[in-house]
Design a protein around this motif. Structure first.
Motif, PDB file in Angstrom:
ATOM      1  N   ARG A 119       0.810  -1.224   0.000  1.00 38.32           N
ATOM      2  CA  ARG A 119       0.000   0.000   0.000  1.00 38.32           C
ATOM      3  C   ARG A 119       0.843   1.274   0.000  1.00 38.32           C
ATOM      4  O   ARG A 119       0.447   2.260  -0.597  1.00 38.32           O
ATOM      5  CB  ARG A 119      -1.028  -0.007   1.128  1.00 38.32           C
ATOM      6  CG  ARG A 119      -0.482   0.040   2.527  1.00 38.32           C
ATOM      7  CD  ARG A 119      -1.615  -0.216   3.527  1.00 38.32           C
ATOM      8  NE  ARG A 119      -1.135  -0.365   4.867  1.00 38.32           N
ATOM      9  CZ  ARG A 119      -0.980   0.656   5.718  1.00 38.32           C
ATOM     10  NH1 ARG A 119      -1.271   1.866   5.337  1.00 38.32           N
ATOM     11  NH2 ARG A 119      -0.535   0.437   6.940  1.00 38.32           N
ATOM     12  N   VAL A 120       2.045   1.261   0.644  1.00 36.50           N
ATOM     13  CA  VAL A 120       2.833   2.498   0.577  1.00 36.50           C
ATOM     14  C   VAL A 120       3.517   2.642  -0.781  1.00 36.50           C
ATOM     15  O   VAL A 120       3.862   3.740  -1.202  1.00 36.50           O
ATOM     16  CB  VAL A 120       3.889   2.617   1.712  1.00 36.50           C
ATOM     17  CG1 VAL A 120       3.203   2.663   3.056  1.00 36.50           C
ATOM     18  CG2 VAL A 120       4.915   1.522   1.642  1.00 36.50           C
ATOM     19  N   LEU A 121       3.676   1.515  -1.494  1.00 34.67           N
ATOM     20  CA  LEU A 121       4.240   1.593  -2.844  1.00 34.67           C
ATOM     21  C   LEU A 121       3.181   1.976  -3.879  1.00 34.67           C
ATOM     22  O   LEU A 121       3.481   2.134  -5.056  1.00 34.67           O
ATOM     23  CB  LEU A 121       4.886   0.255  -3.231  1.00 34.67           C
ATOM     24  CG  LEU A 121       6.233  -0.047  -2.591  1.00 34.67           C
ATOM     25  CD1 LEU A 121       6.624  -1.491  -2.797  1.00 34.67           C
ATOM     26  CD2 LEU A 121       7.322   0.882  -3.125  1.00 34.67           C
ATOM     27  N   GLY A 122       1.943   2.118  -3.409  1.00 31.52           N
ATOM     28  CA  GLY A 122       0.868   2.516  -4.308  1.00 31.52           C
ATOM     29  C   GLY A 122       0.382   1.377  -5.184  1.00 31.52           C
ATOM     30  O   GLY A 122      -0.133   1.602  -6.273  1.00 31.52           O
ATOM     31  N   LEU A 123       0.560   0.128  -4.729  1.00 33.57           N
ATOM     32  CA  LEU A 123       0.193  -1.037  -5.539  1.00 33.57           C
ATOM     33  C   LEU A 123      -1.218  -1.525  -5.242  1.00 33.57           C
ATOM     34  O   LEU A 123      -1.705  -2.437  -5.894  1.00 33.57           O
ATOM     35  CB  LEU A 123       1.189  -2.180  -5.302  1.00 33.57           C
ATOM     36  CG  LEU A 123       2.647  -1.878  -5.645  1.00 33.57           C
ATOM     37  CD1 LEU A 123       3.536  -3.049  -5.239  1.00 33.57           C
ATOM     38  CD2 LEU A 123       2.803  -1.576  -7.119  1.00 33.57           C
TER      39      LEU A 123
ATOM     40  N   GLY B 282      -5.399  -0.302   7.084  1.00 36.44           N
ATOM     41  CA  GLY B 282      -4.955   0.636   8.105  1.00 36.44           C
ATOM     42  C   GLY B 282      -4.486   1.981   7.594  1.00 36.44           C
ATOM     43  O   GLY B 282      -4.042   2.825   8.363  1.00 36.44           O
ATOM     44  N   GLY B 283      -4.579   2.203   6.279  1.00 39.88           N
ATOM     45  CA  GLY B 283      -4.143   3.480   5.721  1.00 39.88           C
ATOM     46  C   GLY B 283      -5.140   4.578   6.008  1.00 39.88           C
ATOM     47  O   GLY B 283      -6.295   4.313   6.337  1.00 39.88           O
ATOM     48  N   SER B 284      -4.686   5.840   5.867  1.00 39.14           N
ATOM     49  CA  SER B 284      -5.578   6.970   6.144  1.00 39.14           C
ATOM     50  C   SER B 284      -6.353   7.371   4.896  1.00 39.14           C
ATOM     51  O   SER B 284      -7.207   8.241   4.947  1.00 39.14           O
ATOM     52  CB  SER B 284      -4.753   8.161   6.636  1.00 39.14           C
ATOM     53  OG  SER B 284      -3.967   8.663   5.576  1.00 39.14           O
ATOM     54  N   GLY B 285      -6.045   6.756   3.769  1.00 42.19           N
ATOM     55  CA  GLY B 285      -6.728   7.099   2.530  1.00 42.19           C
ATOM     56  C   GLY B 285      -5.952   8.087   1.694  1.00 42.19           C
ATOM     57  O   GLY B 285      -6.293   8.339   0.540  1.00 42.19           O
ATOM     58  N   ALA B 286      -4.872   8.659   2.280  1.00 45.04           N
ATOM     59  CA  ALA B 286      -4.046   9.598   1.513  1.00 45.04           C
ATOM     60  C   ALA B 286      -3.262   8.822   0.449  1.00 45.04           C
ATOM     61  O   ALA B 286      -2.862   7.681   0.672  1.00 45.04           O
ATOM     62  CB  ALA B 286      -3.088  10.324   2.433  1.00 45.04           C
ATOM     63  N   HIS B 287      -3.053   9.477  -0.698  1.00 44.44           N
ATOM     64  CA  HIS B 287      -2.336   8.819  -1.785  1.00 44.44           C
ATOM     65  C   HIS B 287      -0.853   8.667  -1.449  1.00 44.44           C
ATOM     66  O   HIS B 287      -0.202   9.612  -1.018  1.00 44.44           O
ATOM     67  CB  HIS B 287      -2.496   9.641  -3.062  1.00 44.44           C
ATOM     68  CG  HIS B 287      -1.666   9.129  -4.182  1.00 44.44           C
ATOM     69  ND1 HIS B 287      -1.938   7.939  -4.818  1.00 44.44           N
ATOM     70  CD2 HIS B 287      -0.548   9.627  -4.766  1.00 44.44           C
ATOM     71  CE1 HIS B 287      -1.038   7.738  -5.756  1.00 44.44           C
ATOM     72  NE2 HIS B 287      -0.173   8.745  -5.749  1.00 44.44           N
ATOM     73  N   LEU B 288      -0.326   7.473  -1.626  1.00 46.69           N
ATOM     74  CA  LEU B 288       1.088   7.210  -1.361  1.00 46.69           C
ATOM     75  C   LEU B 288       1.696   6.502  -2.553  1.00 46.69           C
ATOM     76  O   LEU B 288       1.089   5.599  -3.124  1.00 46.69           O
ATOM     77  CB  LEU B 288       1.244   6.311  -0.134  1.00 46.69           C
ATOM     78  CG  LEU B 288       0.918   6.918   1.223  1.00 46.69           C
ATOM     79  CD1 LEU B 288       0.903   5.832   2.272  1.00 46.69           C
ATOM     80  CD2 LEU B 288       1.947   7.978   1.572  1.00 46.69           C
ATOM     81  N   ASP B 289       2.881   6.902  -2.921  1.00 47.18           N
ATOM     82  CA  ASP B 289       3.533   6.266  -4.058  1.00 47.18           C
ATOM     83  C   ASP B 289       5.039   6.236  -3.816  1.00 47.18           C
ATOM     84  O   ASP B 289       5.805   6.957  -4.439  1.00 47.18           O
ATOM     85  CB  ASP B 289       3.207   7.043  -5.333  1.00 47.18           C
ATOM     86  CG  ASP B 289       3.709   6.317  -6.567  1.00 47.18           C
ATOM     87  OD1 ASP B 289       4.337   5.257  -6.408  1.00 47.18           O
ATOM     88  OD2 ASP B 289       3.477   6.821  -7.668  1.00 47.18           O
ATOM     89  N   PHE B 290       5.461   5.380  -2.879  1.00 43.94           N
ATOM     90  CA  PHE B 290       6.873   5.383  -2.503  1.00 43.94           C
ATOM     91  C   PHE B 290       7.781   4.856  -3.604  1.00 43.94           C
ATOM     92  O   PHE B 290       8.987   5.096  -3.567  1.00 43.94           O
ATOM     93  CB  PHE B 290       7.099   4.643  -1.182  1.00 43.94           C
ATOM     94  CG  PHE B 290       7.021   5.565   0.000  1.00 43.94           C
ATOM     95  CD1 PHE B 290       5.792   5.901   0.546  1.00 43.94           C
ATOM     96  CD2 PHE B 290       8.170   6.141   0.515  1.00 43.94           C
ATOM     97  CE1 PHE B 290       5.713   6.784   1.607  1.00 43.94           C
ATOM     98  CE2 PHE B 290       8.097   7.031   1.584  1.00 43.94           C
ATOM     99  CZ  PHE B 290       6.864   7.354   2.118  1.00 43.94           C
ATOM    100  N   SER B 291       7.223   4.127  -4.590  1.00 37.28           N
ATOM    101  CA  SER B 291       8.101   3.709  -5.691  1.00 37.28           C
ATOM    102  C   SER B 291       8.589   4.947  -6.440  1.00 37.28           C
ATOM    103  O   SER B 291       9.755   5.035  -6.819  1.00 37.28           O
ATOM    104  CB  SER B 291       7.369   2.748  -6.623  1.00 37.28           C
ATOM    105  OG  SER B 291       6.066   3.198  -6.887  1.00 37.28           O
ATOM    106  N   ARG B 292       7.703   5.923  -6.593  1.00 35.09           N
ATOM    107  CA  ARG B 292       8.107   7.165  -7.249  1.00 35.09           C
ATOM    108  C   ARG B 292       9.099   7.952  -6.394  1.00 35.09           C
ATOM    109  O   ARG B 292      10.099   8.459  -6.903  1.00 35.09           O
ATOM    110  CB  ARG B 292       6.867   8.010  -7.527  1.00 35.09           C
ATOM    111  CG  ARG B 292       7.203   9.438  -7.852  1.00 35.09           C
ATOM    112  CD  ARG B 292       5.969  10.237  -8.154  1.00 35.09           C
ATOM    113  NE  ARG B 292       5.971  10.634  -9.552  1.00 35.09           N
ATOM    114  CZ  ARG B 292       4.916  11.123 -10.189  1.00 35.09           C
ATOM    115  NH1 ARG B 292       3.779  11.244  -9.566  1.00 35.09           N
ATOM    116  NH2 ARG B 292       5.011  11.487 -11.433  1.00 35.09           N
ATOM    117  N   TYR B 293       8.829   8.057  -5.077  1.00 35.01           N
ATOM    118  CA  TYR B 293       9.719   8.827  -4.202  1.00 35.01           C
ATOM    119  C   TYR B 293      11.112   8.200  -4.157  1.00 35.01           C
ATOM    120  O   TYR B 293      12.122   8.910  -4.125  1.00 35.01           O
ATOM    121  CB  TYR B 293       9.151   8.919  -2.778  1.00 35.01           C
ATOM    122  CG  TYR B 293       7.687   9.302  -2.710  1.00 35.01           C
ATOM    123  CD1 TYR B 293       7.158  10.229  -3.610  1.00 35.01           C
ATOM    124  CD2 TYR B 293       6.839   8.750  -1.767  1.00 35.01           C
ATOM    125  CE1 TYR B 293       5.823  10.583  -3.560  1.00 35.01           C
ATOM    126  CE2 TYR B 293       5.508   9.099  -1.706  1.00 35.01           C
ATOM    127  CZ  TYR B 293       4.993  10.003  -2.611  1.00 35.01           C
ATOM    128  OH  TYR B 293       3.674  10.340  -2.557  1.00 35.01           O
TER     129      TYR B 293
END
Lengths: 295, 293
Positions: free
Chosen positions: A62-66, A76-87
């Motif tokens: 989920r933190v990789l945006g998959l 358990g996420g807050s619903g905010a968009h996360l894309d750690f693969s990009r970061y």
């Protein structure tokens, strides 16, 4: 005094101390990974045992945006968009650009300051090195205003601008090294008709692999850790670095109940690349420490 | 090398240093001059700076928040440098007498490679009041729960402890590298004389390490003064202002209140303080060098 008798308990105690120190060094990382593979729902009744009951990779996904937003929320996420693969990719580009270009340009300058003769050389060098005394925050504010005036906020150009061309330390360090190179090889090349450029490129650089790797590695590590400058200049999603993204992630997470499993998964991702560096180049890194620190 | 080279170098020399000089001029010299100018003005980043002379500096000297930030920073530096240096000397000394293991050294280096933001997050979790591992431990040995980041008395020691954890290994490796430069035969003759390890440490290792130790101390002291990331992640200067270190003060003045001129004045002040420290320490280093030999 019989030294072997006195030494024994002392030696054991010394090893015990070192072992405890190592354990304290490593354990937080273990705990980070342990939390990252725990389902968020289990965190409350299962936060004290050494391994989670049901290990999972959902937090990484989920933190990789998959995952879809609904899946992330359920995990358990807050619903905010996360894309750690990009970061992560942004951070790799940022580090690669700075370390590569800066090392090349500073080695050129270091070579010129050590070997070439031109009027004003030593005065220029002294001026450059005096910048070592200026704390970064002093130039940070005006640099921010400058980058803003240039319209470079939220661009990679603005993020790398202050450090990509030089740091005083890199110039200083590489000049010291070129001064220590034996002149004989260069003199032989001069007899063969090599000019300054050829001397630098084909003679001096190949002889400096060690120091170049040292300065390149150190620069990479510092760039990987950079936070304040990219926070000011590169907060936007497109060029956001891992460190900035971690800060933003924490802010988005509810204060009363932070998304610890997601945060630890993202933290683990921020450690993996440097861990890889340590595994591949540990010996080099460790040796370079005595090089830069002990002088 | 003949006169031929000397003639050529003039042009090539400046060409070689040109990119670095551009970087220096645009991103070091120009902003430094601009920083000093801003410190003499009222500037909100909108409009143009208006000259106020020494106004920012007199305000600064009368600002209790500023002095409290300096004090808080000094408290942090003392806690951090003292614990970190003592621990690092012990670890380096033990390693020096016990092992040359590269794996061990690489492991000690690990926290240094990790971003301060990650370290801040990691320890926020470990020290969490309700679920944190450390509070689990405290419970297990019968102690009460500690709100490390919410209790004003605990917040700064907690942050200092975190950074001591993060940088002791690195510092120890620098000192260890210094110890490796001490001639081995000194240790051999000491062993023949039957000197104990503590005596060897006090009479050989420590005195001969002094130049390296002083250098490492200067560098880590100056670094310690500039703590920001850990505070920005964990406490944001709180509770109240218990951890509002000087970097955070400057950051808030500049980017929360847009008092650019005021922030610049504080940055000038900090640069002067750090300059004095560097100078004093380097003098100290030189002075102690002479009575070694």
């Amino acid at each position: 005094m019989n030294s072997s008798q006195r030494l024994r308990p002392g030696r054991i105690l010394a090893w015990v101390f070192l072992a405890v120190f190592l354990l304290v060094t490593i354990f937080p990382f273990y705990w980070m990974i342990r939390t990252a593979i725990t389902p968020a729902a289990d965190l409350y009744h299962d936060s004290g045992s050494l391994l989670p009951d049901q290990p999972t990779l959902i937090n990484f996904a989920r933190v990789l945006g998959l995952t879809s937003e609904a899946e992330a929320r359920a995990a358990g996420g807050s619903g905010a968009h996360l894309d750690f693969s990009r970061y992560l990719l942004n951070s790799v580009i940022y580090c690669g650009l700075i370390a590569g270009v800066q090392t090349l340009l500073c080695s050129m300058a270091g070579y010129a300051f050590a070997r070439l003769r031109f009027p004003g050389r030593d005065l220029t060098f002294t001026l450059l090195v005096s910048a070592l005394m200026v704390p970064p925050i002093f130039t940070l504010l005006p640099n921010f205003i400058l980058v803003k005036e240039l319209g470079w906020i939220n661009t990679m150009a603005g993020m790398v601008a202050p450090t990509i061309l030089m740091t005083p330390f890199a110039v200083f360090f590489l000049r010291q090294f070129f001064l220590s190179l034996p002149r004989e090889v260069e003199e032989a090349a001069i007899l063969d008709g090599a000019g300054p450029w050829g001397l630098f490129w084909r003679v001096a650089l190949p002889m400096s692999r060690g120091p170049l790797i040292t300065i390149g590695l150190t620069t990479t590590v510092w760039a990987w850790k950079d936070f304040l400058w990219p926070l000011l200049v590169g907060r936007g999603e497109e060029h956001r670095l891992v460190t900035v993204a971690l800060g933003v992630f924490l802010q988005q997470s509810p204060n009363t109940q932070p998304d610890w499993t997601g945060l630890m998964a993202a933290s683990t991702l921020s450690v993996l690349p440097v861990l890889l560096l340590l595994v591949l180049l540990g010996r080099r890194l460790v040796q370079s420490l005595s090089f830069t620190g002990g002088k | 090398m003949g006169q031929l080279r000397q003639r050529d170098d003039r042009r090539v020399g400046w060409l070689f240093v040109a990119p670095v000089l551009v970087g220096f001029a645009v991103f070091y010299a120009y902003p430094a001059a601009r920083g000093v100018w801003y410190s003499l003005t009222d500037y909100t980043m909108l409009g143009t700076p208006s000259f106020v002379g020494a106004g920012n500096y007199t305000d600064l000297l009368a600002d209790r928040q500023f002095w409290s930030s300096m004090l808080v920073t000094a408290y942090y530096v003392v806690l951090n440098i003292a614990s970190q240096t003592v621990l690092a000397i012990v670890v380096a000394g033990l390693m020096h007498r016990l092992t040359r293991s590269v794996v061990l050294r690489a492991t000690l280096l690990l926290p240094w490679l990790v971003p301060n933001v990650t370290i801040g997050l990691l320890w926020m979790w470990l020290l969490d009041t309700n679920l944190g591992f450390v509070n689990h431990l405290l419970h297990a040995v019968g102690l009460g729960t500690v709100g490390f980041f919410t209790d004003a008395n605990w917040a700064m020691p907690a942050i200092a402890g975190i950074n001591t954890w993060a940088y002791t290994g690195y510092t120890a490796l620098l000192l260890y590298a210094g110890m490796l430069q001490i001639p081995q035969h000194l240790y051999e003759s000491a062993a023949i004389d039957g000197a104990g390890e503590l005596r060897i440490f006090a009479r050989i290792t420590l005195p001969l390490l002094r130049p390296v130790l002083a250098l490492v101390l200067v560098v880590s002291l100056i670094g310690s003064f500039q703590i920001f990331d850990t505070v920005a992640v964990t406490t944001k200067g709180g509770p109240v202002s218990a951890t509002r270190v000087i970097y955070f003060f400057i950051y808030q003045q500049a980017f929360s209140y847009f008092h650019m001129g005021y922030a610049a004045a504080a940055a000038v002040f900090l640069a002067l303080v750090l300059g004095v420290f560097t100078f004093a320490q380097l003098r100290l280093l030189r002075a102690s060098n002479s009575d070694l030999a």
